[in-house]
Scaffold this active site. Structure first.
Site, PDB file in Angstrom:
ATOM      1  N   GLU A 255      44.607  40.459  41.738  1.00 27.33           N
ATOM      2  CA  GLU A 255      43.736  41.420  42.419  1.00 27.33           C
ATOM      3  C   GLU A 255      44.597  42.031  43.508  1.00 27.33           C
ATOM      4  O   GLU A 255      44.935  41.372  44.488  1.00 27.33           O
ATOM      5  CB  GLU A 255      42.494  40.716  42.980  1.00 27.33           C
ATOM      6  CG  GLU A 255      41.366  41.660  43.336  1.00 27.33           C
ATOM      7  CD  GLU A 255      41.560  42.311  44.687  1.00 27.33           C
ATOM      8  OE1 GLU A 255      41.988  43.497  44.712  1.00 27.33           O
ATOM      9  OE2 GLU A 255      41.307  41.653  45.697  1.00 27.33           O
ATOM     10  N   CYS A 289      41.372  46.187  50.489  1.00 32.29           N
ATOM     11  CA  CYS A 289      41.897  46.837  49.276  1.00 32.29           C
ATOM     12  C   CYS A 289      41.064  48.047  48.877  1.00 32.29           C
ATOM     13  O   CYS A 289      41.559  48.926  48.169  1.00 32.29           O
ATOM     14  CB  CYS A 289      41.923  45.833  48.120  1.00 32.29           C
ATOM     15  SG  CYS A 289      43.080  44.488  48.373  1.00 32.29           S
TER      16      CYS A 289
END
Length: 483
Positions: A255, A289
């Protein structure tokens, strides 16, 4: 090792978690408050030998305790985190510089992650195979069982030092996978506090180990250990894809980053879009993110949106993250602050106009909005991971979609429009793991599948989806007796 800040939990561990006990080491690491620069604690640093010890201890728990027992542990841990949520929030705030209102939200999300993982542990089952669908299968019964993949090596980042750790630990426990965790060196305290809580909730000694240390030592030792069949990594794309390339025969769940785009159509709710994007572009100083980074606005709506957006950004409170009113605090350290400031200067030199922010005041980089971003600017094509949002106009939806897709990343994107039917069609053309319609793409609920495509990764987090990646299917076929 020692606690230096009186605001930390009195029971805050500072040693390595090995064999169910927190163990001090001679070498230590200072943990700093990003806002004040003060040392709030010193923690033990582990070695490659500590990783080997942790893996050996983890393997002793295979096969794992029954799923009902694992679910009960997770439920108890959820209750304990909820009861201690203010202590967890203070720890997050002190080590990561995350404002208290956002740190409290992270602690609450950790409770959700534990709770959903407990549900997955109780529902962990395989499936039946319709053997009699073919002549060859007549007289047979078959089922697919889900078994733990083995020891999971978990490597977590600094920006969500509690909940992103929990997104690795809790599904692993639900799956029956023992874990060796390396938290971010700048923010290890929340992970150690969660590990203590899981131990108090009844997690067997050695099922979880926490080894603090550098990526080149502890991280590599976890990644390269032959008895760790799965790596779960959240962090930078170069490091993540480097792990994937180095360990092609392991399950490597990545991720990674994003350069989060949002498309704002002229018929969209501009007031709502401006308000939501101002918050989500600068929450935790843009260190997520999925922090909003690029906003593409229909040209006919740009003047109105610009005014609304700048007003909303300038209304954000910048300051001490321990203050309940603060919206934006510091970035994690001075090196990153200086890097981000350099990217802002590069955008200026390339034709971008800084509408607000762009300067450092009292050590804090002010929330910055740059108009006229282009795909070749670092603030556009790379992940800023700081309090910077770029604006640009577009003349057609096709152009907007092309601009959104121009980044090498593909985690989440957003669209604001009144035409939700058209938005569904546009969502199919956006090459991202998730597309949010009339909602900021910084939104994440912990039960939803979360992950990206392209350079943003190769997995989906969220307990239900992580559990599938942490378990392997085993086919069992039973020949029925003939009549």
């Amino acid at each position: 090792m020692a606690i230096h800040s009186p605001a930390l939990d009195r029971g805050q561990p500072t040693g390595l978690l090995l064999g169910g006990a927190f163990d001090d080491r001679n070498e230590d690491l200072a943990v700093h408050n990003p806002y004040t620069g003060e040392t709030i604690a010193t923690v033990s640093v582990g070695t490659e030998e500590d990783v080997a010890t942790a893996v050996d201890g983890a393997r002793e728990h295979l096969p794992p305790p029954p799923s009902a027992e694992r679910a009960a542990i997770l439920d108890r841990a959820a209750r304990l985190v909820s009861e201690r949520s203010e202590a967890f929030a203070r720890t997050i705030c002190l080590e990561a510089g995350k404002p208290m209102k956002q740190a409290r939200a992270e602690a609450a999300r950790c409770v959700d992650t534990l709770t959903f993982s407990a549900l997955e542990a109780r529902n962990l089952a395989g499936e039946m195979v319709p053997m009699e669908a073919s002549t060859a299968g007549a007289g047979k019964v078959a089922m697919i069982l889900r078994e733990p993949i083995g020891v999971v090596g978990a490597i977590s980042p600094f920006n969500f030092p509690l909940n992103l750790v929990c997104h690795k630990l809790a599904p692993a426990i639900a799956s029956g996978c023992p874990v060796v965790l390396k938290p971010a060196s700048s923010t290890p305290l929340s992970a150690l506090l969660l590990a203590r809580t899981l131990s108090e909730a009844g997690l067997p000694p050695g099922f979880l180990s926490v080894v603090v240390g550098g990526g080149g030592t502890v991280g590599n030792a976890i990644v390269d250990h032959p008895d760790v069949p799965m790596i779960s990594f959240t962090g930078s794309p170069p490091v993540g894809w480097g792990i994937r390339q180095r360990q092609p025969r392991k399950e490597v769940a990545l991720e990674l980053g994003n350069s989060t785009p949002v498309i704002v159509e002229a018929d969209g709710d501009l007031e709502t879009a401006a308000r939501k994007l101002a918050v989500s572009g600068f929450t935790h100083a843009g260190q997520s993110c999925i922090s909003v980074q690029r906003v593409y606005v229909a040209r006919e709506a740009l003047d109105r949106f610009r005014t609304l957006f700048i007003d909303a950004v300038e209304a954000l409170v910048v300051g001490d993250p321990m203050d309940d009113d603060t919206d934006v605090g510091p970035v994690i350290d001075e090196d990153n602050r200086d890097r981000i400031a350099g990217w802002i200067d590069e955008a200026r030199r390339s034709g971008g106009e800084v509408l607000t922010g762009g300067e450092v005041v009292d050590g804090l980089l002010r929330p910055t909005v740059i108009e006229g971003i282009s795909p070749d600017m670092k603030v556009s094509c790379e992940e800023v991971f700081g309090p910077v949002v770029g604006l640009a106009a577009y003349d057609s939806i096709d152009e907007a979609i092309d601009l959104a897709n121009s980044s090498p990343f593909g985690l989440q994107a957003g669209i604001f429009t009144a035409r939700t039917d058209a938005a569904m069609s546009w969502a199919r053309r956006l090459h991202f793991g998730g597309v949010l319609i009339n909602e900021t793409p910084t939104f994440r609920a912990d039960q939803m599948p979360y992950g990206g495509v392209k350079d943003s990764g190769n997995t989906r987090e969220g307990p239900r989806f992580a559990v599938r990646s942490m378990t392997e299917p085993k086919l069992v076929v039973l020949q029925l007796p003939e009549d």
